[in-house]
Design a protein around this motif. Structure first.
Motif, PDB file in Angstrom:
ATOM      1  N   UNK A  61       0.861  -1.186   0.000  1.00 22.07           N
ATOM      2  CA  UNK A  61       0.000   0.000   0.000  1.00 22.07           C
ATOM      3  C   UNK A  61       0.892   1.228   0.000  1.00 22.07           C
ATOM      4  N   UNK A  62       0.352   2.337  -0.476  1.00 20.78           N
ATOM      5  CA  UNK A  62       1.087   3.593  -0.401  1.00 20.78           C
ATOM      6  C   UNK A  62       0.914   4.127   1.022  1.00 20.78           C
ATOM      7  N   UNK A  82      -6.713   3.930  -6.225  1.00 20.57           N
ATOM      8  CA  UNK A  82      -5.562   4.101  -7.115  1.00 20.57           C
ATOM      9  C   UNK A  82      -5.758   3.637  -8.562  1.00 20.57           C
ATOM     10  N   UNK A  83      -6.232   2.400  -8.797  1.00 21.40           N
ATOM     11  CA  UNK A  83      -6.349   1.961 -10.200  1.00 21.40           C
ATOM     12  C   UNK A  83      -7.204   2.909 -11.035  1.00 21.40           C
ATOM     13  N   UNK A  92      -7.830   6.136 -10.270  1.00 20.42           N
ATOM     14  CA  UNK A  92      -7.149   7.421 -10.320  1.00 20.42           C
ATOM     15  C   UNK A  92      -6.161   7.428 -11.484  1.00 20.42           C
ATOM     16  N   UNK A  93      -5.414   6.339 -11.617  1.00 24.06           N
ATOM     17  CA  UNK A  93      -4.427   6.258 -12.691  1.00 24.06           C
ATOM     18  C   UNK A  93      -5.103   6.180 -14.056  1.00 24.06           C
ATOM     19  N   UNK A  94      -6.347   5.688 -14.071  1.00 25.33           N
ATOM     20  CA  UNK A  94      -7.084   5.621 -15.332  1.00 25.33           C
ATOM     21  C   UNK A  94      -7.809   6.934 -15.607  1.00 25.33           C
ATOM     22  N   UNK A  95      -7.649   7.907 -14.717  1.00 30.04           N
ATOM     23  CA  UNK A  95      -8.252   9.221 -14.944  1.00 30.04           C
ATOM     24  C   UNK A  95      -9.717   9.321 -14.564  1.00 30.04           C
ATOM     25  N   UNK A 129      -8.322  -3.397  -3.364  1.00 31.96           N
ATOM     26  CA  UNK A 129      -7.760  -2.654  -4.494  1.00 31.96           C
ATOM     27  C   UNK A 129      -7.670  -3.548  -5.736  1.00 31.96           C
TER      28      UNK A 129
END
Ligand SMILES: Nc1ncnc2c1ncn2[C@@H]1O[C@H](COP(=O)(O)OP(=O)(O)O)[C@@H](O)[C@H]1O
Ligand SMILES: [Mg+2]
Lengths: 265, 268
Positions: free
Chosen positions: A87-88, A99-100, A102-105, A147
């Motif tokens: 985890x971050x 996160x996944x 977020x990274x996909x916008x 996640x």
């Protein structure tokens, strides 16, 4: 299983060698040939350093094969769970699961409900605002699973996910994982070095040899789900554990890797 | 120990050094008065205090000049150090090409290059020369700490970002930089003090009547044998250094409070 005839992952003479500076390349895995059926729960066991993590990374496309290849039916619907929760530490539980997307916008507001639902599935909805260091090892692992599941994967790769946990927590998470799997039926490839865990969880246990990892055993565990304490005391369980253990020690007389491959087809 | 002692422990960390300080000052005062030490050799603390009250306003003005250079140098060191480290993290070639020169800049004594810098920027622009010199001193800890920090991100997390097709920018913004933050902050703590030292040292070597910083006032007071004033300036300088360190420590605590082990205050 209804979808048992379609392959999800196909290994074809897959090998991987690592070359560290100066030395000749060291073979770490393979050649590995075999098929993993869609929707099945398969474990990969073998001694430490036999190439289990390497195999998962090859499947995920994080490494490229040295020769041969591996094809995945749903390359982009694949999730990965690492041994430590990964985890971050600077982000809340919510943000880690988000996160996944977020990274996909995908904007936060759009996906918020889904993130919370995913946390709810692993029983952590009330800890969404907590930070990883405020959680126990088992809770962190649950976040990691939430996640992995939030992208609705077709294939779930798990690399010794519960190895760092105490036995009590591990058995609890094993059961939770099985419940989730029975509801969703993703294809699971579960790496572990525990023979008992592999047999308890899976429909099929693939055994790798000391490095380079080659398939030296392929054991079917024919028992229905849900599995519980009763299964742990059943003959099927014992026989399967014995078969896996025998394979790891080099197999019964006459048992060769060729046999194992033939069996896996 | 229990919760009660956790609080008194933090009080102790304040009281004990203060107590030591008070004792030393008392002894100092006593020895100076008792032995009749001349003021231009060693002024008594009470005399320094009086000087601080008397010259305080004008010294504070000079401190302002020094502080401006310090803060500007520090700010540029953070921007430059983090910026360069980020560039290095994106290109190994660039790092190989430039890092040795950053090291050379670091190991060259600032005193030795001060005259050169002064010539280059022009004698009429002393402030700029001081800024550049202070920056050279403050810059390296930020650069090297950030380079290290950007490399410290967890490998599995990197794999995870790759798996989710994170762009370079996303990886930098959401993974590498947050992972580097604790390192950047500890670099800043070192660098903040160095920026002040740099500003002072640079003024000592490159300053002249036109520069009006604290270092120049120390030189001036020394030349006129106004030793109490010199000490008063030194006191201001130390307090400034402590303040910078304190502010950066608080900043570190605030930013890392919830996630980093270094910022967790444990009850002993
Ligand atoms: N990045 C790497 N570079 C060099 N050798 C590696 C690397 N990763 C793994 N290996 C080696 O490959 C072998 C298999 O590693 P791994 O797949 O991590 O095993 P396992 O997960 O089964 O413990 C080990 O001998 C290990 O030392
Ligand atoms: Mg491994």
């Amino acid at each position: 299983m209804s979808t048992a005839s379609t392959p999800a992952i196909v290994f074809d003479q897959l090998t991987k060698s690592y070359s560290s500076a100066g030395d000749a390349p060291q073979s770490a895995l393979g050649p590995l040939t075999g098929t993993i059926e869609q929707g099945s729960f398969v474990s990969l066991v073998g001694p430490s350093g036999c190439g289990k993590s390497t195999a998962l990374k090859l499947i995920a496309g994080l490494l490229t094969p040295s020769s041969g290849n591996v094809s995945v039916h749903a390359k982009n619907d694949l999730s990965y769970v690492f041994q430590d929760a990964t985890l971050m530490p600077w982000a809340s539980v919510f943000d880690n699961v988000y996160l996944p997307f977020k990274l996909a916008g995908v904007p936060r507001a759009v996906i918020e409900e889904e993130v919370m639902a995913s946390l709810d599935r692993v029983g952590l909805a009330d800890r969404a605002q907590a930070f990883p260091r405020e959680l126990s090892g088992g809770m962190k692992m649950r976040v990691s699973i939430a996640r992995a599941l939030i992208t609705d994967p077709k294939v779930l790769l798990m690399d010794e996910p519960f190895a760092a946990l105490d036995e009590f927590t591990r058995e609890k998470l094993d059961d939770e994982l099985l419940d989730l799997w029975r509801a969703q039926k993703w294809t699971v490839l579960f790496v572990t070095h525990s023979i008992y865990e592999s047999v308890y969880l899976s429909q099929r246990v693939m055994v790798l040899s000391q490095n380079p990892g080659q398939l030296i055993g392929d054991v079917q565990v024919d028992a229905p789900y849900p599995r519980g304490q009763a299964f742990r005391e059943s003959t099927v369980y014992f026989e399967a554990c014995r078969a896996v253990s025998a394979a790891m020690r080099g197999g019964p007389p006459g048992f060769s890797s060729a046999n194992a491959e033939a069996h896996s087809r | 120990m229990n919760g009660k002692s956790a609080r008194s422990h933090s009080l102790d960390t304040l009281l004990i050094p203060l107590g030591v300080g008070a004792c030393v000052l008392g002894l100092w005062e006593f020895l100076v008065v008792f032995n009749d030490v001349p003021e231009f050799v060693l002024p008594a603390p009470s005399r320094i205090w009086a000087s601080l009250l008397q010259d305080g306003p004008s010294l504070l003005g000079s401190l302002g000049v020094t502080l401006k250079i310090t803060l500007a140098a520090f700010f540029l060191a953070v921007v430059g150090g983090v910026g360069l480290a980020v560039l290095f993290s994106q290109s190994r070639t660039l790092e190989m090409a430039l890092f040795p020169y950053a090291v050379i800049l670091q190991v060259t004594p600032v005193v030795a290059i001060a005259p050169l810098v002064l010539i280059w920027v022009g004698f009429d622009r002393t402030q700029l020369a001081l800024l550049i010199l202070a920056w050279i001193i403050a810059f390296f800890p930020i650069l090297s700490n950030t380079v290290l920090g950007l490399r410290s991100a967890d490998h599995n997390l990197r794999d995870l970002f790759a798996l989710y097709h994170a762009s370079r920018w996303q990886t930098l913004r959401h993974l590498l930089l947050p992972a580097a933050l604790p390192h950047i902050l500890s670099g800043m703590k070192v660098s903040g003090g160095l920026a002040l030292i740099g500003a002072i040292v640079a003024e000592f070597v490159a300053g002249s009547g036109t520069s009006a910083g604290l270092a120049w006032r120390i030189i001036e007071a020394g030349n006129r044998l106004q030793i109490p004033k010199m000490f008063a300036a030194l006191v201001l300088l130390s307090l400034t250094g402590i303040l910078i360190f304190f502010v950066l420590t608080v900043l570190e605590r605030l930013l890392l409070r919830r996630w980093h082990e270094s910022a967790v205050i444990r009850e002993v």
